[in-house]
Design a protein around this motif. Structure first.
Motif, PDB file in Angstrom:
ATOM      1  N   ASP A  38       6.575  13.220  -8.623  1.00  0.00           N
ATOM      2  CA  ASP A  38       7.183  13.177  -7.299  1.00  0.00           C
ATOM      3  C   ASP A  38       6.290  13.838  -6.253  1.00  0.00           C
ATOM      4  OD1 ASP A  38       9.506  11.805  -8.049  1.00  0.00           O
ATOM      5  OD2 ASP A  38      10.445  13.651  -8.749  1.00  0.00           O
ATOM      6  N   ILE A  39       5.630  14.944  -6.615  1.00  0.00           N
ATOM      7  CA  ILE A  39       4.684  15.606  -5.704  1.00  0.00           C
ATOM      8  C   ILE A  39       3.426  15.944  -6.493  1.00  0.00           C
ATOM      9  CG2 ILE A  39       4.235  17.553  -4.165  1.00  0.00           C
ATOM     10  CD1 ILE A  39       7.208  17.810  -3.697  1.00  0.00           C
ATOM     11  N   VAL A  40       2.268  15.593  -5.932  1.00  0.00           N
ATOM     12  CA  VAL A  40       0.987  15.937  -6.547  1.00  0.00           C
ATOM     13  C   VAL A  40       0.124  16.662  -5.521  1.00  0.00           C
ATOM     14  CG1 VAL A  40      -1.169  15.045  -7.489  1.00  0.00           C
ATOM     15  CG2 VAL A  40       1.013  14.064  -8.229  1.00  0.00           C
ATOM     16  N   GLY A  45       4.866  10.343  -5.414  1.00  0.00           N
ATOM     17  CA  GLY A  45       5.804  10.292  -4.300  1.00  0.00           C
ATOM     18  C   GLY A  45       5.167  10.849  -3.041  1.00  0.00           C
ATOM     19  N   ILE A  46       4.688  12.095  -3.121  1.00  0.00           N
ATOM     20  CA  ILE A  46       3.902  12.722  -2.066  1.00  0.00           C
ATOM     21  C   ILE A  46       2.595  13.160  -2.692  1.00  0.00           C
ATOM     22  CG2 ILE A  46       3.761  14.594  -0.378  1.00  0.00           C
ATOM     23  CD1 ILE A  46       6.839  14.622  -0.333  1.00  0.00           C
ATOM     24  N   LEU A  47       1.479  12.613  -2.198  1.00  0.00           N
ATOM     25  CA  LEU A  47       0.160  12.895  -2.748  1.00  0.00           C
ATOM     26  C   LEU A  47      -0.672  13.657  -1.718  1.00  0.00           C
ATOM     27  CD1 LEU A  47      -2.107  12.541  -4.860  1.00  0.00           C
ATOM     28  CD2 LEU A  47      -2.599  10.314  -3.798  1.00  0.00           C
ATOM     29  N   VAL A  48      -1.038  14.888  -2.058  1.00  0.00           N
ATOM     30  CA  VAL A  48      -1.888  15.712  -1.195  1.00  0.00           C
ATOM     31  C   VAL A  48      -3.247  15.803  -1.867  1.00  0.00           C
ATOM     32  CG1 VAL A  48      -2.155  17.936  -0.046  1.00  0.00           C
ATOM     33  CG2 VAL A  48       0.144  16.988  -0.419  1.00  0.00           C
ATOM     34  N   GLU A  49      -4.239  15.117  -1.310  1.00  0.00           N
ATOM     35  CA  GLU A  49      -5.532  15.070  -1.956  1.00  0.00           C
ATOM     36  C   GLU A  49      -6.257  16.416  -1.880  1.00  0.00           C
ATOM     37  OE1 GLU A  49      -6.641  10.350  -1.837  1.00  0.00           O
ATOM     38  OE2 GLU A  49      -7.734  11.681  -0.481  1.00  0.00           O
ATOM     39  N   ASP A  50      -7.168  16.596  -2.820  1.00  0.00           N
ATOM     40  CA  ASP A  50      -7.937  17.830  -2.930  1.00  0.00           C
ATOM     41  C   ASP A  50      -8.660  18.129  -1.617  1.00  0.00           C
ATOM     42  OD1 ASP A  50      -9.226  20.054  -3.872  1.00  0.00           O
ATOM     43  OD2 ASP A  50     -10.567  18.969  -5.226  1.00  0.00           O
ATOM     44  N   SER A  51      -8.533  19.362  -1.142  1.00  0.00           N
ATOM     45  CA  SER A  51      -9.175  19.893   0.074  1.00  0.00           C
ATOM     46  C   SER A  51      -8.365  19.675   1.345  1.00  0.00           C
ATOM     47  CB  SER A  51     -10.596  19.367   0.277  1.00  0.00           C
ATOM     48  OG  SER A  51     -11.419  19.705  -0.827  1.00  0.00           O
ATOM     49  N   ALA A  52      -7.221  18.969   1.300  1.00  0.00           N
ATOM     50  CA  ALA A  52      -6.332  18.968   2.458  1.00  0.00           C
ATOM     51  C   ALA A  52      -5.825  20.397   2.679  1.00  0.00           C
ATOM     52  CB  ALA A  52      -5.166  18.016   2.230  1.00  0.00           C
ATOM     53  N   ILE A  53      -5.797  20.834   3.924  1.00  0.00           N
ATOM     54  CA  ILE A  53      -5.531  22.256   4.169  1.00  0.00           C
ATOM     55  C   ILE A  53      -4.442  22.467   5.219  1.00  0.00           C
ATOM     56  CG2 ILE A  53      -7.857  22.977   3.515  1.00  0.00           C
ATOM     57  CD1 ILE A  53      -8.531  23.195   6.500  1.00  0.00           C
ATOM     58  N   ILE A 111       3.987   9.036   0.432  1.00  0.00           N
ATOM     59  CA  ILE A 111       3.274   9.675   1.537  1.00  0.00           C
ATOM     60  C   ILE A 111       1.968  10.204   0.985  1.00  0.00           C
ATOM     61  CG2 ILE A 111       3.299  11.494   3.287  1.00  0.00           C
ATOM     62  CD1 ILE A 111       6.374  11.447   3.136  1.00  0.00           C
ATOM     63  N   THR A 112       0.855   9.901   1.656  1.00  0.00           N
ATOM     64  CA  THR A 112      -0.452  10.374   1.213  1.00  0.00           C
ATOM     65  C   THR A 112      -1.156  11.101   2.341  1.00  0.00           C
ATOM     66  OG1 THR A 112      -0.708   8.547  -0.359  1.00  0.00           O
ATOM     67  CG2 THR A 112      -2.701   9.707   0.291  1.00  0.00           C
ATOM     68  N   LEU A 113      -1.722  12.283   2.019  1.00  0.00           N
ATOM     69  CA  LEU A 113      -2.596  13.020   2.923  1.00  0.00           C
ATOM     70  C   LEU A 113      -4.009  12.881   2.380  1.00  0.00           C
ATOM     71  CD1 LEU A 113       0.309  14.278   3.332  1.00  0.00           C
ATOM     72  CD2 LEU A 113      -0.886  16.291   4.180  1.00  0.00           C
ATOM     73  N   ARG A 114      -4.851  12.123   3.088  1.00  0.00           N
ATOM     74  CA  ARG A 114      -6.170  11.740   2.600  1.00  0.00           C
ATOM     75  C   ARG A 114      -7.246  12.766   2.957  1.00  0.00           C
ATOM     76  NH1 ARG A 114      -5.503   8.147  -1.273  1.00  0.00           N
ATOM     77  NH2 ARG A 114      -4.556   6.185  -0.612  1.00  0.00           N
ATOM     78  N   VAL A 115      -8.302  12.752   2.125  1.00  0.00           N
ATOM     79  CA  VAL A 115      -9.508  13.559   2.336  1.00  0.00           C
ATOM     80  C   VAL A 115     -10.714  12.675   2.045  1.00  0.00           C
ATOM     81  CG1 VAL A 115     -10.862  15.502   1.461  1.00  0.00           C
ATOM     82  CG2 VAL A 115      -8.371  15.733   1.756  1.00  0.00           C
ATOM     83  N   LEU A 116     -11.748  12.769   2.866  1.00  0.00           N
ATOM     84  CA  LEU A 116     -12.997  12.050   2.619  1.00  0.00           C
ATOM     85  C   LEU A 116     -14.158  12.954   3.017  1.00  0.00           C
ATOM     86  CD1 LEU A 116     -14.476   9.452   1.768  1.00  0.00           C
ATOM     87  CD2 LEU A 116     -14.318   8.707   4.156  1.00  0.00           C
ATOM     88  N   ASP A 117     -14.881  13.435   2.013  1.00  0.00           N
ATOM     89  CA  ASP A 117     -16.007  14.345   2.234  1.00  0.00           C
ATOM     90  C   ASP A 117     -15.525  15.558   3.037  1.00  0.00           C
ATOM     91  OD1 ASP A 117     -17.662  12.571   0.854  1.00  0.00           O
ATOM     92  OD2 ASP A 117     -18.097  11.431   2.667  1.00  0.00           O
ATOM     93  N   GLU A 118     -16.144  15.829   4.197  1.00  0.00           N
ATOM     94  CA  GLU A 118     -15.742  17.000   4.989  1.00  0.00           C
ATOM     95  C   GLU A 118     -14.564  16.705   5.911  1.00  0.00           C
ATOM     96  OE1 GLU A 118     -19.012  15.084   7.572  1.00  0.00           O
ATOM     97  OE2 GLU A 118     -18.424  15.196   5.455  1.00  0.00           O
ATOM     98  N   GLY A 135       0.842  -1.194   0.000  1.00  0.00           N
ATOM     99  CA  GLY A 135       0.000   0.000   0.000  1.00  0.00           C
ATOM    100  C   GLY A 135       0.875   1.240   0.000  1.00  0.00           C
ATOM    101  N   GLU A 136       0.471   2.253   0.778  1.00  0.00           N
ATOM    102  CA  GLU A 136       1.261   3.479   0.893  1.00  0.00           C
ATOM    103  C   GLU A 136       2.474   3.232   1.801  1.00  0.00           C
ATOM    104  OE1 GLU A 136      -0.556   5.977  -0.891  1.00  0.00           O
ATOM    105  OE2 GLU A 136      -1.945   4.311  -1.117  1.00  0.00           O
ATOM    106  N   GLY A 137       3.490   4.045   1.608  1.00  0.00           N
ATOM    107  CA  GLY A 137       4.588   4.014   2.564  1.00  0.00           C
ATOM    108  C   GLY A 137       4.133   4.573   3.903  1.00  0.00           C
ATOM    109  N   ILE A 138       3.609   5.821   3.886  1.00  0.00           N
ATOM    110  CA  ILE A 138       3.016   6.464   5.055  1.00  0.00           C
ATOM    111  C   ILE A 138       1.692   7.067   4.624  1.00  0.00           C
ATOM    112  CG2 ILE A 138       3.231   8.290   6.787  1.00  0.00           C
ATOM    113  CD1 ILE A 138       6.269   7.972   6.599  1.00  0.00           C
TER     114      ILE A 138
END
Length: 308
Positions: free
Chosen positions: A281-283, A257-265, A226-233, A199-202
């Motif tokens: 590498d970064i999204v 590489g580093i994924l910042v999902e939409d609406s992470a603040i 590395i992933t920063l997740r968002v789900l609804d609110e 899965g993800e590294g972190i």
């Protein structure tokens, strides 16, 4: 205070524990061999074996659960043995201020280690081939140092509480994430390695906030590094992703590489070194927004301009 030797003085560890008097602080030495599981019900016991692979807890489970070892008293020290082959967790800790050191937990049908209570220290421990997580930190203020979690059926390290310190551990070839912060806050991951997990590294799940992800090495994971997740609110917010090395992660256009999902603040992503990740590498899915990207050394990003 006294030392009780198993099987010389008592045939079972449980017999030695049950014989301990009302004055806390006795020690129980377990010699080399294979022994039943046990329930720690007396405070301030030290229970120590002859070392991993020499003293083996693999017989009947603890008398209070189907776990190998149940810790239900404070200030227990467990050291120097293997725990294996139980139908629930290898070790379940339900109390406070305990120390686990130089222990191996493997081939159990649930977690290798389930850590509840508060203020527990886990150091130089191993978890492998458990059907669920290698290490599951369910509550607050634990510290886990120099441990290795590999080839478990779920996360290598699941952090489901606040204010935990996860330092210089290795997570490899686990079926899902190397390190998973399950919507909690104020945890620190420092100097860890997440390598070749499926899965993800972190992963920082929705509602994860104020976590510090610093100086980790994340390489060759099938998901994003590395992933920063968002789900609804529910969003990842106010986390610091700093000075990590992120290489060769991802398999398709959903990873990075580093994924910042939409609406992470209000997250800070800075001074990371990212290379050869798929697809970028970064999204930053929603654009930069209120997040800060500064000093990252990488080859490509979406949108452009997140690399220096």
């Amino acid at each position: 205070m006294a030392i009780h030797v198993v099987p010389t003085d008592f045939p079972t560890v449980q017999g030695a524990i049950d014989d301990v008097g009302t004055v806390a602080g006795d020690s129980i030495q377990i010699l080399a061999g294979t022994f039943d599981g046990f329930n720690v019900s007396k405070e301030r016991l030290k229970i120590f074996g002859c070392g991993i692979g020499k003293t083996i807890i693999a017989g009947n489970p603890s008398p209070v659960t189907n776990d190998g070892i149940s810790v239900n008293a404070n200030q227990t020290i467990l050291k120097g043995f293997s725990v294996q082959g139980f139908v629930n967790d290898g070790i379940e800790v339900n109390t406070d201020n305990n120390i686990l050191v130089d222990i191996e937990s493997k081939f159990n049908s649930d977690e290798g280690y389930e850590i509840d209570g508060e203020n527990n220290l886990i150091i130089n421990c191993l978890a492998s081939f458990n059907d669920s997580d290698g290490f599951d930190l369910d509550t607050e203020h634990h510290c886990i140092i120099n441990c290795n979690s590999s080839q478990n059926g779920d996360e290598g390290f699941e952090i489901s509480g606040d204010f935990n310190k996860v330092i210089k551990n290795i997570s490899t070839k686990n079926d899902t994430d190397g390190f998973d912060i399950d919507g909690d806050s104020s945890n620190t991951l420092f100097g860890n390695k997440a390598i070749k997990n499926f899965g993800e590294g972190i992963e920082l799940n929705p509602e994860s906030s104020n976590n510090n992800i610093i100086d980790n090495f994340i390489c060759n994971n099938e998901g994003s590094g590395i992933t920063l997740r968002v789900l609804d609110e529910f969003v990842s917010m106010q986390n610091v992703i700093d000075s990590n090395i992120v290489r060769n992660n991802g398999t398709d256009d959903t990873t990075a590489g580093i994924l910042v999902e939409d609406s992470a603040i209000e997250n800070i992503i800075r001074f990371n070194k990212a290379k050869n990740n798929i697809v970028n590498d970064i999204v930053a899915q929603g654009g930069i927004g209120t997040n800060v990207y500064d000093g990252n050394k990488c080859e490509n990003s979406f949108p452009d301009g997140l690399c220096t």
